[in-house]
Enzyme design. Structure first.
Site, PDB file in Angstrom:
ATOM      1  N   TYR A 191      -2.223  -1.207   8.822  1.00 19.07           N
ATOM      2  CA  TYR A 191      -3.587  -0.832   8.434  1.00 19.07           C
ATOM      3  C   TYR A 191      -4.506  -0.828   9.661  1.00 19.07           C
ATOM      4  CZ  TYR A 191      -7.980  -0.833   5.772  1.00 19.07           C
ATOM      5  OH  TYR A 191      -9.224  -0.528   5.267  1.00 19.07           O
ATOM      6  N   ASN A 218     -16.057  -6.245   4.099  1.00 25.01           N
ATOM      7  CA  ASN A 218     -15.662  -6.526   2.706  1.00 25.01           C
ATOM      8  C   ASN A 218     -16.737  -6.084   1.714  1.00 25.01           C
ATOM      9  OD1 ASN A 218     -14.278  -8.420   4.602  1.00 25.01           O
ATOM     10  ND2 ASN A 218     -13.186  -8.951   2.737  1.00 25.01           N
ATOM     11  N   ASN A 257      -9.998 -10.999  -7.608  1.00 16.46           N
ATOM     12  CA  ASN A 257      -9.116 -12.093  -8.054  1.00 16.46           C
ATOM     13  C   ASN A 257      -9.915 -13.252  -8.635  1.00 16.46           C
ATOM     14  OD1 ASN A 257      -6.875 -10.729  -7.165  1.00 16.46           O
ATOM     15  ND2 ASN A 257      -6.217 -12.270  -5.686  1.00 16.46           N
ATOM     16  N   PHE A 258     -10.941 -13.695  -7.913  1.00 15.70           N
ATOM     17  CA  PHE A 258     -11.667 -14.903  -8.351  1.00 15.70           C
ATOM     18  C   PHE A 258     -12.418 -14.647  -9.662  1.00 15.70           C
ATOM     19  CE2 PHE A 258     -12.188 -17.284  -4.001  1.00 15.70           C
ATOM     20  CZ  PHE A 258     -10.815 -17.328  -3.888  1.00 15.70           C
ATOM     21  N   LYS A 261      -6.042   2.513  11.506  1.00 20.43           N
ATOM     22  CA  LYS A 261      -7.490   2.732  11.513  1.00 20.43           C
ATOM     23  C   LYS A 261      -8.025   2.824  12.939  1.00 20.43           C
ATOM     24  CE  LYS A 261      -8.714   2.778   7.100  1.00 20.43           C
ATOM     25  NZ  LYS A 261      -9.532   3.864   6.512  1.00 20.43           N
ATOM     26  N   ARG A 320     -15.436 -13.572   9.760  1.00 14.88           N
ATOM     27  CA  ARG A 320     -15.857 -12.165   9.826  1.00 14.88           C
ATOM     28  C   ARG A 320     -17.298 -12.047   9.379  1.00 14.88           C
ATOM     29  NH1 ARG A 320     -12.260  -8.476   6.482  1.00 14.88           N
ATOM     30  NH2 ARG A 320     -10.828  -8.533   8.234  1.00 14.88           N
ATOM     31  N   GLU A 353      -3.963  -0.876  12.959  1.00 12.86           N
ATOM     32  CA  GLU A 353      -3.677   0.055  14.055  1.00 12.86           C
ATOM     33  C   GLU A 353      -3.847   1.510  13.602  1.00 12.86           C
ATOM     34  OE1 GLU A 353      -3.262  -0.690  17.261  1.00 12.86           O
ATOM     35  OE2 GLU A 353      -3.491  -2.803  16.817  1.00 12.86           O
TER      36      GLU A 353
HETATM   37  N1  UDP Z   1      -8.063 -14.755  -0.455  1.00 10.80           N
HETATM   38  C1  UDP Z   1      -7.947 -15.916  -1.207  1.00 10.80           C
HETATM   39  N2  UDP Z   1      -7.498 -15.811  -2.493  1.00 10.80           N
HETATM   40  C2  UDP Z   1      -7.168 -14.621  -3.072  1.00 10.80           C
HETATM   41  C3  UDP Z   1      -7.293 -13.441  -2.304  1.00 10.80           C
HETATM   42  C4  UDP Z   1      -7.729 -13.550  -0.997  1.00 10.80           C
HETATM   43  O1  UDP Z   1      -8.258 -17.014  -0.716  1.00 10.80           O
HETATM   44  O2  UDP Z   1      -6.778 -14.632  -4.249  1.00 10.80           O
HETATM   45  C5  UDP Z   1      -8.596 -14.853   0.920  1.00 10.80           C
HETATM   46  C6  UDP Z   1      -7.767 -14.120   1.976  1.00 10.80           C
HETATM   47  O3  UDP Z   1      -6.771 -14.963   2.498  1.00 10.80           O
HETATM   48  C7  UDP Z   1      -8.837 -13.775   2.995  1.00 10.80           C
HETATM   49  C8  UDP Z   1     -10.102 -13.597   2.173  1.00 10.80           C
HETATM   50  O4  UDP Z   1      -9.852 -14.215   0.929  1.00 10.80           O
HETATM   51  O5  UDP Z   1      -9.044 -14.832   3.895  1.00 10.80           O
HETATM   52  C9  UDP Z   1     -10.435 -12.132   1.937  1.00 10.80           C
HETATM   53  O6  UDP Z   1      -9.268 -11.499   1.487  1.00 10.80           O
HETATM   54  P1  UDP Z   1      -9.246 -10.027   0.947  1.00 10.80           P
HETATM   55  O7  UDP Z   1      -7.831  -9.709   0.616  1.00 10.80           O
HETATM   56  O8  UDP Z   1     -10.274  -9.850  -0.106  1.00 10.80           O
HETATM   57  O9  UDP Z   1      -9.729  -9.110   2.162  1.00 10.80           O
HETATM   58  P2  UDP Z   1      -9.477  -9.135   3.748  1.00 10.80           P
HETATM   59  O10 UDP Z   1     -10.837  -9.351   4.295  1.00 10.80           O
HETATM   60  O11 UDP Z   1      -8.556 -10.249   4.118  1.00 10.80           O
HETATM   61  O12 UDP Z   1      -8.899  -7.805   4.050  1.00 10.80           O
END
Ligand code: UDP
Length: 318
Positions: free
Chosen positions: A140, A169, A185-186, A144, A284, A142
C-alpha cells in the site's frame, strides 16, 4: 454543472463524495470493480456505475476525476498485495492518460501512509517519511508513493492538472462494517456488546477526521484555480500541489475506545488487548498549515461530534 468521474466511487469516501456532488448538481459517474466497494451504498442515487477495474484503460470524457480506487484498510489491502500495488500504480496511470487526452482536472487520493512510521511529528508535507519497503504495509505505502511520483511526472511532462491530497484516518457513515479499521471495529463492538480489541497496548495515536470535513477540503481544493496553486507551491519549491487533509486532534487508540464507550453508556463491552500488527505506525498527526494558508480549509468537526454522527449509521447496519 460538471461531468465528474469517481474511481473507487462505491467505497466509503466515494459514496459520500458522490452524494455531495449530486447535491451540488453535477453529473456523476462511478467506476468501481466492487473489490471493497459496495453497490448498496449507491442505491437510489442518480449516477452511472461502470463496473470496471481501474487497471484497464478508461473510456469517456470528464471535467473532473477523483481517483479514489484502491483498498485502504490494512486487512483488505494486505489480502492481495499485488492487486493493491498494481491498482495504485496502473490505476493512476490510466486516470492520468485519460486526463492527458481530455484535459480533465484530477484529484488523486494519496495517504498519510506516505510518511510510514514517522520520525517527525506532526507530519508536514515536505517530510519524506520513514517507510519499510519490505513489510506487510509496503504494498500500500510504496504503491501510493510511486503514484505520487507518477502524478508529478505527468504534470511536469504533459502539464496534466493533477492535485495530490494525503488523506489521514477518516471515518463516517457508509464505512463498510467489515472494513476492519479501528473506528468501525470499536463502534460495532460496542454496539454488539463484544470486547473492544485494542492492538498492542492501545498507546499508538491517530488523528481522526470526519468525512464531511474531508469533502469540504476536496471541493475547495478542486475549485481552486490552477494558477493560484502553482503560485503557492512554486514558493515551496514544488512542481505539484500536495496537501495533508486530516484532523489534527490526536488520540491514542485507547482514548478512542473510551470516547466510543462514553457515547454508548449502555454497552457492556470491555477492552481486550491483541497483538500489534507489523509496522503499525506509533504516532500520526497531520500538519495542515499549508491547506489552511492556501485554501482556508481546516476540519470543523471534533471527534466526539463525528462519532455521534457515525454511530446511527452503524446501528442501522446491525
Ligand atoms: N487498531 C486497534 N484495534 C482494531 C483495529 C485497529 O487497536 O480493532 C489500531 C491499529 O493497530 C492502528 C490504529 O488502530 O494502530 C488504526 O488502525 P486502522 O486500521 O484504523 O488504520 P491505520 O491508520 O493503521 O491504517
Amino acid at each position: 454543472m460538471a461531468s465528474i468521474l469517481i474511481t473507487g466511487g462505491a467505497g466509503f469516501i466515494g459514496a459520500n463524495l458522490a452524494r455531495r456532488l449530486i447535491e451540488a448538481g453535477h453529473t456523476v459517474t462511478v467506476l468501481d470493480n466492487l473489490y471493497t466497494g459496495r453497490k448498496s451504498e449507491l442505491e437510489g442515487l442518480p449516477l452511472t456505475l461502470l463496473e470496471r477495474d481501474v487497471r484497464e484503460p478508461i473510456p469517456g470524457e470528464y471535467d473532473w476525476i477523483f481517483n479514489l480506487a484502491c483498498p485502504a484498510s490494512p486487512p483488505h489491502y494486505q489480502r492481495e498485495p499485488l492487486f493493491t500495488l498494481t491498482t495504485s500504480i496502473d490505476g493512476l496511470r490510466n486516470v492520468l492518460e485519460l486526463a492527458k487526452r481530455t484535459g480533465a482536472r484530477v484529484l488523486h487520493a494519496s495517504t498519510s501512509e506516505i510518511y510510514g512510521d514517522p520520525l517527525v511529528h506532526p507530519q508536514p508535507e515536505p517530510y519524506w517519511g520513514h517507510v519499510n519497503t519490505l513489510g506487510i504495509r509496503s504494498c500500500y505505502d510504496e504503491g501510493k508513493r510511486v503514484a505520487e511520483t507518477m502524478a508529478l511526472e505527468y504534470r511536469r511532462t504533459y502539464g496534466v492538472d493533477v492535485r495530490l491530497v494525503r488523506i489521514f484516518n477518516t471515518y463516517g457513515p457508509h464505512m463498510d462494517p467489515k472494513d476492519g479499521r479501528v473506528v468501525s471495529n470499536f463502534i460495532l463492538q460496542a454496539l454488539r456488546n463484544e470486547p473492544i480489541t485494542l492492538y498492542g497496548e492501545g498507546q499508538q495515536t491517530r488523528s481522526f477526521q470526519f468525512v464531511e470535513d474531508l469533502l469540504n477540503g476536496f471541493m475547495t481544493y478542486m475549485e481552486a484555480p490552477k494558477e493560484k496553486l502553482e503560485a503557492f507551491f512554486r514558493e515551496k519549491g514544488l512542481d505539484i500541489p500536495v496537501f495533508n487533509m486530516g484532523n489534527p486532534g490526536e488520540f491514542t487508540v485507547r482514548e478512542l475506545a473510551e470516547e466510543v464507550l462514553k457515547l454508548l453508556p449502555e454497552s457492556t463491552s470491555t477492552m481486550v488487548f491483541r497483538p500489534l500488527p507489523g509496522d503499525d505506525p506509533k504516532r500520526r498527526k497531520p500538519d495542515i498549515a499549508w491547506a489552511k494558508a492556501c485554501l482556508g480549509w481546516e476540519p470543523r468537526i471534533p471527534l466526539r461530534e463525528g462519532l455521534a454522527k457515525t454511530i446511527p449509521y452503524f446501528r442501522g447496519t446491525l
